[in-house]
Design an enzyme around this catalytic site. Structure first.
Site, PDB file in Angstrom:
ATOM      1  N   HIS A  12       6.299   1.109   1.704  1.00  0.00           N
ATOM      2  CA  HIS A  12       4.961   0.529   1.819  1.00  0.00           C
ATOM      3  C   HIS A  12       4.475   0.415   3.265  1.00  0.00           C
ATOM      4  O   HIS A  12       3.345  -0.002   3.499  1.00  0.00           O
ATOM      5  CB  HIS A  12       4.933  -0.867   1.166  1.00  0.00           C
ATOM      6  CG  HIS A  12       4.990  -0.827  -0.323  1.00  0.00           C
ATOM      7  ND1 HIS A  12       6.173  -0.821  -1.022  1.00  0.00           N
ATOM      8  CD2 HIS A  12       4.010  -0.785  -1.253  1.00  0.00           C
ATOM      9  CE1 HIS A  12       5.913  -0.775  -2.321  1.00  0.00           C
ATOM     10  NE2 HIS A  12       4.609  -0.763  -2.492  1.00  0.00           N
TER      11      HIS A  12
ATOM     12  N   HIS B 119       5.023   6.847  -4.220  1.00  0.00           N
ATOM     13  CA  HIS B 119       6.082   6.395  -5.109  1.00  0.00           C
ATOM     14  C   HIS B 119       5.513   6.026  -6.470  1.00  0.00           C
ATOM     15  O   HIS B 119       4.318   5.819  -6.635  1.00  0.00           O
ATOM     16  CB  HIS B 119       6.836   5.202  -4.493  1.00  0.00           C
ATOM     17  CG  HIS B 119       5.958   4.030  -4.178  1.00  0.00           C
ATOM     18  ND1 HIS B 119       5.272   3.912  -2.994  1.00  0.00           N
ATOM     19  CD2 HIS B 119       5.644   2.923  -4.894  1.00  0.00           C
ATOM     20  CE1 HIS B 119       4.583   2.789  -2.983  1.00  0.00           C
ATOM     21  NE2 HIS B 119       4.780   2.168  -4.140  1.00  0.00           N
TER      22      HIS B 119
ATOM     23  N   CYS C 218       1.863  -5.684 -12.400  1.00  0.00           N
ATOM     24  CA  CYS C 218       2.059  -4.380 -11.774  1.00  0.00           C
ATOM     25  C   CYS C 218       3.394  -4.391 -11.047  1.00  0.00           C
ATOM     26  O   CYS C 218       3.925  -5.463 -10.736  1.00  0.00           O
ATOM     27  CB  CYS C 218       0.914  -4.023 -10.831  1.00  0.00           C
ATOM     28  SG  CYS C 218       0.566  -5.256  -9.593  1.00  0.00           S
TER      29      CYS C 218
ATOM     30  N   HIS D 235       7.028  -1.616  -9.908  1.00  0.00           N
ATOM     31  CA  HIS D 235       7.672  -0.325  -9.695  1.00  0.00           C
ATOM     32  C   HIS D 235       8.879  -0.185 -10.612  1.00  0.00           C
ATOM     33  O   HIS D 235       9.706  -1.109 -10.657  1.00  0.00           O
ATOM     34  CB  HIS D 235       8.146  -0.200  -8.250  1.00  0.00           C
ATOM     35  CG  HIS D 235       7.101  -0.528  -7.242  1.00  0.00           C
ATOM     36  ND1 HIS D 235       6.963  -1.793  -6.706  1.00  0.00           N
ATOM     37  CD2 HIS D 235       6.133   0.235  -6.690  1.00  0.00           C
ATOM     38  CE1 HIS D 235       5.952  -1.785  -5.850  1.00  0.00           C
ATOM     39  NE2 HIS D 235       5.429  -0.578  -5.825  1.00  0.00           N
TER      40      HIS D 235
ATOM     41  N   GLU E 198       7.685 -11.698 -15.134  1.00  0.00           N
ATOM     42  CA  GLU E 198       6.659 -12.389 -14.353  1.00  0.00           C
ATOM     43  C   GLU E 198       5.903 -13.430 -15.162  1.00  0.00           C
ATOM     44  O   GLU E 198       5.581 -14.506 -14.650  1.00  0.00           O
ATOM     45  CB  GLU E 198       5.646 -11.387 -13.780  1.00  0.00           C
ATOM     46  CG  GLU E 198       6.190 -10.516 -12.685  1.00  0.00           C
ATOM     47  CD  GLU E 198       5.116  -9.681 -12.002  1.00  0.00           C
ATOM     48  OE1 GLU E 198       3.916  -9.921 -12.243  1.00  0.00           O
ATOM     49  OE2 GLU E 198       5.498  -8.792 -11.227  1.00  0.00           O
TER      50      GLU E 198
ATOM     51  N   TYR F 133      -3.423   6.895  -5.900  1.00  0.00           N
ATOM     52  CA  TYR F 133      -4.299   6.296  -4.889  1.00  0.00           C
ATOM     53  C   TYR F 133      -3.540   5.978  -3.614  1.00  0.00           C
ATOM     54  O   TYR F 133      -2.307   5.974  -3.588  1.00  0.00           O
ATOM     55  CB  TYR F 133      -4.990   5.037  -5.422  1.00  0.00           C
ATOM     56  CG  TYR F 133      -4.057   4.000  -5.992  1.00  0.00           C
ATOM     57  CD1 TYR F 133      -3.333   3.144  -5.174  1.00  0.00           C
ATOM     58  CD2 TYR F 133      -3.899   3.878  -7.369  1.00  0.00           C
ATOM     59  CE1 TYR F 133      -2.482   2.202  -5.698  1.00  0.00           C
ATOM     60  CE2 TYR F 133      -3.052   2.927  -7.903  1.00  0.00           C
ATOM     61  CZ  TYR F 133      -2.348   2.098  -7.058  1.00  0.00           C
ATOM     62  OH  TYR F 133      -1.494   1.160  -7.587  1.00  0.00           O
TER      63      TYR F 133
ATOM     64  N   GLU G   9      -0.401   0.886  -0.109  1.00  0.00           N
ATOM     65  CA  GLU G   9      -0.078   1.243  -1.494  1.00  0.00           C
ATOM     66  C   GLU G   9      -0.388   2.722  -1.680  1.00  0.00           C
ATOM     67  O   GLU G   9      -1.532   3.115  -1.867  1.00  0.00           O
ATOM     68  CB  GLU G   9      -0.888   0.399  -2.483  1.00  0.00           C
ATOM     69  CG  GLU G   9      -0.435  -1.039  -2.572  1.00  0.00           C
ATOM     70  CD  GLU G   9       0.922  -1.209  -3.228  1.00  0.00           C
ATOM     71  OE1 GLU G   9       1.548  -0.211  -3.608  1.00  0.00           O
ATOM     72  OE2 GLU G   9       1.369  -2.358  -3.342  1.00  0.00           O
TER      73      GLU G   9
ATOM     74  N   GLU H 233       0.501   5.234  -4.201  1.00  0.00           N
ATOM     75  CA  GLU H 233       1.167   5.172  -5.494  1.00  0.00           C
ATOM     76  C   GLU H 233       0.679   6.216  -6.498  1.00  0.00           C
ATOM     77  O   GLU H 233      -0.490   6.577  -6.525  1.00  0.00           O
ATOM     78  CB  GLU H 233       0.996   3.771  -6.103  1.00  0.00           C
ATOM     79  CG  GLU H 233       1.723   2.719  -5.303  1.00  0.00           C
ATOM     80  CD  GLU H 233       1.730   1.351  -5.926  1.00  0.00           C
ATOM     81  OE1 GLU H 233       2.676   0.594  -5.656  1.00  0.00           O
ATOM     82  OE2 GLU H 233       0.794   1.019  -6.681  1.00  0.00           O
TER      83      GLU H 233
ATOM     84  N   TRP I  35      -5.864  -2.543  -4.924  1.00  0.00           N
ATOM     85  CA  TRP I  35      -5.780  -1.495  -5.950  1.00  0.00           C
ATOM     86  C   TRP I  35      -6.473  -1.873  -7.260  1.00  0.00           C
ATOM     87  O   TRP I  35      -6.612  -1.041  -8.144  1.00  0.00           O
ATOM     88  CB  TRP I  35      -4.307  -1.174  -6.237  1.00  0.00           C
ATOM     89  CG  TRP I  35      -3.520  -2.342  -6.751  1.00  0.00           C
ATOM     90  CD1 TRP I  35      -3.406  -2.740  -8.056  1.00  0.00           C
ATOM     91  CD2 TRP I  35      -2.763  -3.285  -5.991  1.00  0.00           C
ATOM     92  NE1 TRP I  35      -2.621  -3.875  -8.156  1.00  0.00           N
ATOM     93  CE2 TRP I  35      -2.210  -4.233  -6.891  1.00  0.00           C
ATOM     94  CE3 TRP I  35      -2.491  -3.424  -4.627  1.00  0.00           C
ATOM     95  CZ2 TRP I  35      -1.412  -5.286  -6.481  1.00  0.00           C
ATOM     96  CZ3 TRP I  35      -1.694  -4.483  -4.222  1.00  0.00           C
ATOM     97  CH2 TRP I  35      -1.163  -5.393  -5.131  1.00  0.00           C
TER      98      TRP I  35
END
Length: 197
Positions: free
Chosen positions: A41, A48, A83, A85, A103, A119, A130, A132, A175
């Protein structure tokens, strides 16, 4: 706190923290390697794999979360339901379901793929980027959220109008609009024409 591969592997046998690894991809989403999360990042960012989840209640309202103030990336801003990974080799669908539960303390009653979006969004506050290849998911939630306070500051269900009002007044993740717009066709299919999405 729930134990996941991210927390279970967070320290090595000598007590030192172990790096969280992300899956690096090419412009077509093909895996090309791995990188440590923070380094991926840092500007200019490494492309990624990521995911974004949009969950709705029985009234067609979107569940938003405000990211916890302790997060190193985009703390205290509003964003989509969840959101994150996938771990290297983890299916994006499985990662999306896992992180939603970790979460928010809920499991979607329905979760469906909604395409991908690529993006590049720098975060002006942290200087992180970001970069991604993001897998999108939409679904339904029937239980009230029970968020982990280390991850989520607060949650709210919003109508399209309430989202517009909140977005005009409060900070959102860099994002958010990109992933929302990319997921809109699937959101409209899920919530129906009267939902207003």
């Amino acid at each position: 706190m729930s134990i996941s591969p991210a927390t279970a592997a967070s320290s090595s046998s000598n007590g030192a923290p172990q790096a969280i690894m992300l899956e690096l991809v090419d412009e077509h989403g093909n895996t090309i390697g791995t990188a440590e999360k923070l380094s991926a990042h840092q500007a200019p960012g490494q492309l990624h794999r990521a995911f974004s989840v949009f969950l709705f209640d029985e009234h067609g309202r979107l569940l938003l979360q405000r990211r916890a103030l302790g997060k190193y990336h985009s703390p205290g801003v509003w964003s989509n339901t969840c959101c994150g990974h996938p771990f290297p080799g983890e299916a994006p669908f499985a990662a999306a379901a896992r992180r939603t539960h970790e979460e928010l303390g809920v499991s979607p009653s329905l979760l469906a793929e909604a395409g991908t979006v690529r993006y590049n969004h720098p975060d002006p506050d942290s200087g992180l980027v970001e970069q991604e290849y993001n897998h999108l998911f939409v679904g339904l939630v029937q239980a009230p959220p029970r968020p982990d306070p280390e991850e989520v500051g607060e949650t709210v269900f919003v109508t399209p109008k309430e989202l517009m009002d909140r977005h005009a007044e409060a900070p959102f993740s860099a994002w958010f609009l990109t992933v929302l717009d990319a997921a809109r066709p699937a959101i409209k299919e899920l919530t129906g024409p009267s939902g207003g999405w």
